[in-house]
Write a protein that holds these residues in place. Sequence first.
Motif, short mmCIF file in Angstrom:
data_model
loop_
_atom_site.label_atom_id
_atom_site.label_comp_id
_atom_site.label_asym_id
_atom_site.label_seq_id
_atom_site.Cartn_x
_atom_site.Cartn_y
_atom_site.Cartn_z
N LEU A 6 0.83 -1.21 0.00
CA LEU A 6 0.00 0.00 0.00
C LEU A 6 0.87 1.26 0.00
CD1 LEU A 6 -2.87 -0.96 2.47
CD2 LEU A 6 -3.00 -0.78 -0.02
N ILE A 64 -2.31 0.22 -4.79
CA ILE A 64 -3.65 0.32 -4.20
C ILE A 64 -4.60 -0.52 -5.03
CG2 ILE A 64 -5.45 1.92 -3.45
CD1 ILE A 64 -2.74 2.49 -2.14
N CYS A 87 -5.30 4.00 0.63
CA CYS A 87 -4.16 3.77 1.51
C CYS A 87 -4.64 4.04 2.94
CB CYS A 87 -2.99 4.67 1.11
SG CYS A 87 -1.44 4.16 1.85
#
Length: 152
Positions: A22, A27, A33
Amino acid sequence: MRISAAQRVHNENRIRAAMDRLLRGEIPPGGGCDIKTLAAQSGVDRTAFYGNRPYAHLRAEFEQRLQQLQHAGQTPDPKAAQIEHLKADIAKLDDRLAQANSTIEQLSDFRTQALAQLAAQHDEILRLRAAAARNPNVTHLPASRQKIIGRC
């Protein structure tokens, strides 16, 4: 339900691996995030990251690392970066709009003053013409004739 020490270590390793992904900007679609996505990516219940639960220290570590990246000018979440960019654009446009409104107001004031001045000058010209017409000592000149130059 209690988990063994080996399971806890395994879960922490999965959480740290998901955290690293992340924070690198990997993502998943529909995620961000954040802790919710971290929990989903690591396969751990999100409530385990809060209070005095077993992975609360990992949530604090994740938030600290995310904050360090943000202070360094990096944003791993492209949506968050886009939001910040759009907020900056909005602020610039707000400034331009305020300047434009100020300019419009100044020009409107100038126009009002100019019209008032023209009206006062017109009234003064009419007053002077009337005064000149009543005065027998004033000689009036004939109106000038303009030449018509070059008719086609």
